[in-house]
Scaffold this motif. Structure first.
Motif, mmCIF file in Angstrom:
data_model
loop_
_atom_site.group_PDB
_atom_site.id
_atom_site.type_symbol
_atom_site.label_atom_id
_atom_site.label_comp_id
_atom_site.label_asym_id
_atom_site.label_seq_id
_atom_site.Cartn_x
_atom_site.Cartn_y
_atom_site.Cartn_z
ATOM 1 N N GLN A 121 72.482 47.128 54.467
ATOM 2 C CA GLN A 121 72.355 48.495 54.987
ATOM 3 C C GLN A 121 73.548 49.360 54.574
ATOM 4 O O GLN A 121 73.386 50.523 54.231
ATOM 5 C CB GLN A 121 72.186 48.467 56.504
ATOM 6 N N GLN A 122 74.751 48.737 54.589
ATOM 7 C CA GLN A 122 75.938 49.518 54.239
ATOM 8 C C GLN A 122 75.983 49.874 52.763
ATOM 9 O O GLN A 122 76.422 50.946 52.379
ATOM 10 C CB GLN A 122 77.203 48.738 54.609
ATOM 11 N N THR A 123 75.547 48.946 51.899
ATOM 12 C CA THR A 123 75.701 49.165 50.455
ATOM 13 C C THR A 123 74.439 49.733 49.825
ATOM 14 O O THR A 123 74.465 50.141 48.663
ATOM 15 C CB THR A 123 76.000 47.827 49.747
ATOM 16 N N ASP A 124 73.338 49.688 50.560
ATOM 17 C CA ASP A 124 72.022 50.049 50.031
ATOM 18 C C ASP A 124 71.669 49.211 48.794
ATOM 19 O O ASP A 124 70.940 49.658 47.897
ATOM 20 C CB ASP A 124 71.930 51.560 49.724
ATOM 21 N N ALA A 125 72.215 47.982 48.723
ATOM 22 C CA ALA A 125 71.942 47.112 47.576
ATOM 23 C C ALA A 125 70.465 46.738 47.534
ATOM 24 O O ALA A 125 69.809 46.645 48.572
ATOM 25 C CB ALA A 125 72.784 45.836 47.687
ATOM 26 N N ALA A 126 69.969 46.526 46.322
ATOM 27 C CA ALA A 126 68.589 46.046 46.156
ATOM 28 C C ALA A 126 68.464 44.645 46.737
ATOM 29 O O ALA A 126 67.442 44.262 47.277
ATOM 30 C CB ALA A 126 68.225 46.039 44.681
ATOM 31 N N CYS A 127 69.571 43.890 46.597
ATOM 32 C CA CYS A 127 69.579 42.527 47.138
ATOM 33 C C CYS A 127 71.008 42.115 47.491
ATOM 34 O O CYS A 127 71.931 42.370 46.722
ATOM 35 C CB CYS A 127 69.017 41.554 46.099
ATOM 36 N N VAL A 128 71.143 41.514 48.659
ATOM 37 C CA VAL A 128 72.412 40.853 49.002
ATOM 38 C C VAL A 128 72.102 39.374 49.025
ATOM 39 O O VAL A 128 71.163 38.951 49.719
ATOM 40 C CB VAL A 128 72.930 41.296 50.383
ATOM 41 N N LEU A 129 72.859 38.578 48.267
ATOM 42 C CA LEU A 129 72.578 37.144 48.313
ATOM 43 C C LEU A 129 73.795 36.398 48.822
ATOM 44 O O LEU A 129 74.938 36.776 48.529
ATOM 45 C CB LEU A 129 72.085 36.613 46.969
ATOM 46 N N ALA A 130 73.525 35.394 49.640
ATOM 47 C CA ALA A 130 74.615 34.613 50.215
ATOM 48 C C ALA A 130 75.061 33.579 49.200
ATOM 49 O O ALA A 130 74.237 32.843 48.652
ATOM 50 C CB ALA A 130 74.142 33.929 51.489
ATOM 51 N N THR A 131 76.347 33.532 48.952
ATOM 52 C CA THR A 131 76.885 32.521 48.030
ATOM 53 C C THR A 131 77.926 31.691 48.759
ATOM 54 O O THR A 131 78.428 32.081 49.809
ATOM 55 C CB THR A 131 77.528 33.168 46.783
ATOM 56 N N ALA A 132 78.214 30.528 48.185
ATOM 57 C CA ALA A 132 79.235 29.665 48.767
ATOM 58 C C ALA A 132 79.990 29.007 47.630
ATOM 59 O O ALA A 132 79.402 28.733 46.573
ATOM 60 C CB ALA A 132 78.574 28.595 49.636
ATOM 61 N N VAL A 133 81.261 28.782 47.851
ATOM 62 C CA VAL A 133 82.051 28.082 46.839
ATOM 63 C C VAL A 133 82.173 26.629 47.299
ATOM 64 O O VAL A 133 82.690 26.347 48.371
ATOM 65 C CB VAL A 133 83.440 28.735 46.664
ATOM 66 N N LEU A 134 81.623 25.725 46.498
ATOM 67 C CA LEU A 134 81.580 24.309 46.883
ATOM 68 C C LEU A 134 82.486 23.480 45.976
ATOM 69 O O LEU A 134 82.595 23.764 44.785
ATOM 70 C CB LEU A 134 80.154 23.771 46.769
ATOM 71 N N ASP A 135 83.102 22.450 46.541
ATOM 72 C CA ASP A 135 83.892 21.523 45.714
ATOM 73 C C ASP A 135 82.965 20.836 44.718
ATOM 74 O O ASP A 135 83.318 20.635 43.569
ATOM 75 C CB ASP A 135 84.558 20.461 46.605
ATOM 76 N N ASP A 136 81.793 20.462 45.192
ATOM 77 C CA ASP A 136 80.825 19.822 44.316
ATOM 78 C C ASP A 136 79.534 20.653 44.311
ATOM 79 O O ASP A 136 78.714 20.544 45.211
ATOM 80 C CB ASP A 136 80.529 18.398 44.813
ATOM 81 N N PRO A 137 79.367 21.492 43.276
ATOM 82 C CA PRO A 137 78.198 22.389 43.252
ATOM 83 C C PRO A 137 76.933 21.738 42.687
ATOM 84 O O PRO A 137 75.918 22.410 42.524
ATOM 85 C CB PRO A 137 78.678 23.516 42.327
ATOM 86 N N THR A 138 76.977 20.442 42.419
ATOM 87 C CA THR A 138 75.854 19.766 41.762
ATOM 88 C C THR A 138 74.526 20.048 42.477
ATOM 89 O O THR A 138 74.447 19.937 43.699
ATOM 90 C CB THR A 138 76.088 18.230 41.744
ATOM 91 N N GLY A 139 73.531 20.417 41.688
ATOM 92 C CA GLY A 139 72.183 20.610 42.229
ATOM 93 C C GLY A 139 71.872 22.055 42.592
ATOM 94 O O GLY A 139 70.712 22.410 42.744
ATOM 95 N N TYR A 140 72.886 22.869 42.759
ATOM 96 C CA TYR A 140 72.669 24.268 43.175
ATOM 97 C C TYR A 140 72.594 25.194 41.962
ATOM 98 O O TYR A 140 73.153 24.889 40.894
ATOM 99 C CB TYR A 140 73.824 24.731 44.070
ATOM 100 N N GLY A 141 71.957 26.347 42.153
ATOM 101 C CA GLY A 141 72.006 27.396 41.141
ATOM 102 C C GLY A 141 73.404 28.012 41.135
ATOM 103 O O GLY A 141 74.015 28.179 42.183
ATOM 104 N N ARG A 142 73.919 28.337 39.926
ATOM 105 C CA ARG A 142 75.287 28.890 39.825
ATOM 106 C C ARG A 142 75.221 30.416 39.708
ATOM 107 O O ARG A 142 74.331 30.964 39.045
ATOM 108 C CB ARG A 142 76.028 28.323 38.611
ATOM 109 N N ILE A 143 76.214 31.061 40.328
ATOM 110 C CA ILE A 143 76.293 32.520 40.320
ATOM 111 C C ILE A 143 76.979 32.984 39.025
ATOM 112 O O ILE A 143 78.090 32.527 38.722
ATOM 113 C CB ILE A 143 77.114 33.027 41.528
ATOM 114 N N LEU A 144 76.311 33.875 38.315
ATOM 115 C CA LEU A 144 76.897 34.427 37.093
ATOM 116 C C LEU A 144 77.455 35.811 37.405
ATOM 117 O O LEU A 144 76.766 36.640 38.024
ATOM 118 C CB LEU A 144 75.836 34.539 35.992
#
Ligand code: UD1
Ligand code: CA
Length: 466
Positions: A121-144
């Motif tokens: 609502q504040q940014t009027d973004a088309a999409c806000v996606l939740a991301t997390a920084v993991l020690d072991d990101p195996t199996g997850y989609g990576r943020i570009l």
């Protein structure tokens, strides 16, 4: 003024990596279907309606999750983007924001949805996606991200280059889309990728390519967003969830002596100053009062327990215990049992479908089934209610202030009046009036000097005895 967000939960997948016949969405976690945790967090965040996308085992999933939600069928599971496409027709036309969640991430909290919505609502973004920084990101989609830091896409592990695999910031499958942006992006997805699927994650690249704004909301606590793909992840997420619940109980005034061995399901309510000793299992619709001591070694399920009870090393299911009741060690309390205030149940006692009045004691080696027992009665060691004649069950009714001597066999149907006495060792087949003694056994004969006489007669006959 913010409008109510609507939500889509993706729960159509088979959960291949679980190696199970059961759909992943309804895998039990602390006694509840996996996806129900996500649904409850969305409800608590005020999302309505909630559209659940079901596919694999749809009928079974729908039955387990309940009637509070709308269900969209994804007959063939062609990817997370395809799943969301099936839900779009159910979106109310006036919806401005759509929260989207994977049904396999049960640690999620309402706060995350609030944060995503607020950011949207504040940014009027088309999409806000939740991301997390993991020690072991195996199996997850990576943020570009572009050199500017702007999010420009998500790449699935199976499609990622070695450089991309080194990225530790991951997509968590929690999003808040502007409804119009979601409707624009979905038809532009393609399935030209390693898995031949329509990926919801590709909406990020699609939207940024269209010049729309995508914002990443990075969770301060990455564990909130962890997903369950394997049974090992189920165990780890289950542990984290259990610790969260135990912590909450402690904050509310419950003592948990050993969190590692306290198994308490989220449906259980416990009053203040109750102490949970090690190896205690509290399951299902269980309510425990204040000042109780539960355990060590207790299994308590679907039961209500009043204040000041002491229950340990016992198995109790489907019972109601009023206050100051003590049970254990080694008791088995079965469904339909009601123990009124101050009842004491001791070792090797089994009780099924019995109501026991205030202050009555059943302390040793007893089976009570299908009975009503009054107040301040004493049930002696080894008492058995014979409630089953091989075809039907019958009731035993025992009054107030009755004394049942040890090893009585009470053959139902039977009524024993108030204040009666039952002599030890008696099989009782007929009703006993109040204030009466019932004795049903052959009288003892004592033969004085019999042993000596026997010895003498043997010596006289042969004289071989040493
Ligand atoms: C997905 C994301 C990944 C992210 C991860 C976070 C995609 C393509 N990938 O991967 O970037 O890091 O979640 O947990 O979105 N589902 C359907 N229909 C389908 C396929 C899946 O409803 O056709 C449901 C599943 O039941 C599940 C959820 O969508 O609840 C996610 O699917 P899953 O296969 O677990 O995706 P991940 O590989 O974990
Ligand atoms: Ca997943």
């Amino acid at each position: 003024m913010a409008s109510t967000p609507v939500a889509i939960v993706m729960a159509a997948g088979k959960g291949t990596r679980m190696k199970s016949e059961r759909p992943k969405a309804i895998t039990p976690l602390l006694g509840q279907p996996l996806t129900s945790y996500v649904l409850r967090a969305l409800e608590a965040a005020g999302a309505a309606p909630i559209i659940v996308v079901v596919g694999h085992g749809a009928a079974e999933v729908q039955r387990a999750l309940g009637e509070r939600y709308l269900y969209a069928l994804q007959a063939e599971q062609l990817g997370t983007g395809h799943a969301v496409m099936q839900a779009v027709p159910y979106l109310p036309p006036e919806a401005t924001h759509v929260l989207i969640a994977a049904g396999d991430s049960p640690l999620i909290t309402p706060d995350v949805f609030h944060a995503l919505l607020e950011t949207a609502q504040q940014t009027d973004a088309a999409c806000v996606l939740a991301t997390a920084v993991l020690d072991d990101p195996t199996g997850y989609g990576r943020i570009l991200r572009a050199p500017t830091g702007d999010v420009i896409g998500v790449v699935e592990e199976k499609d990622a280059t070695p450089d991309q695999k080194a990225i530790r910031e991951v997509c968590t499958s929690f999003y808040c889309f502007r409804a119009d942006a979601l409707r624009d992006a979905l038809p532009r997805l393609s399935n030209q990728n390693a898995q031949g699927e329509y990926y919801l994650t590709d909406t990020i690249g699609v939207l940024t390519a269209m010049g729309a704004r995508v914002v990443a909301w990075q969770s301060p606590d990455p564990t909130l967003l962890l997903g369950v793909n394997t049974r090992w992840e189920l165990a780890q997420v289950g542990h984290a969830l259990r610790m969260r619940l135990l912590r909450q109980l402690c904050m509310e005034g419950v003592t948990i002596v050993d969190p590692a061995s306290a198994y308490i399901e989220p449906t259980v309510r416990i009053g203040r100053d109750t102490v949970i000793e090690p190896n205690t299992h509290l399951r299902g619709e269980t309510i425990v009062g204040e000042n109780c001591t539960l355990g060590p070694d207790l299994y308590l399920q679907d039961s209500t327990v009043g204040d000041g009870c002491h229950l340990f090393r016992s198995h109790i299911v489907g019972a109601r215990l009023d206050s100051q009741v003590s049970v254990g060690p080694f008791a088995h309390i079965r469904p339909g049992t009601v123990l009124h205030t101050g009842v004491r149940v001791g070792d090797f006692v089994e009780i099924k479908n019995v109501e026991i009045g205030e202050g009555t004691k059943v302390l040793h080696l007893t089976y009570l089934g299908d009975a009503t027992i009054g107040k301040h009665t004493n049930i002696g060691a080894g008492t058995i209610t014979c409630n089953y004649d091989g075809e039907r069950k019958h009731r035993t009714v025992i009054g107030d202030g009755v004394f049942v001597g040890s090893h009585a066999t009470l053959v139902a149907p039977l009524t024993i009046g108030d204040g009666a006495y039952i002599a030890a060792g008696s099989p009782i087949t007929d009703d006993v009036p109040p204030e009466s003694l019932a004795i049903a056994r052959s009288y003892q004969t004592v033969k004085a000097g019999w042993v000596r006489k026997r010895r003498e007669s043997k010596q006289g006959a042969g004289g071989n005895e040493q």
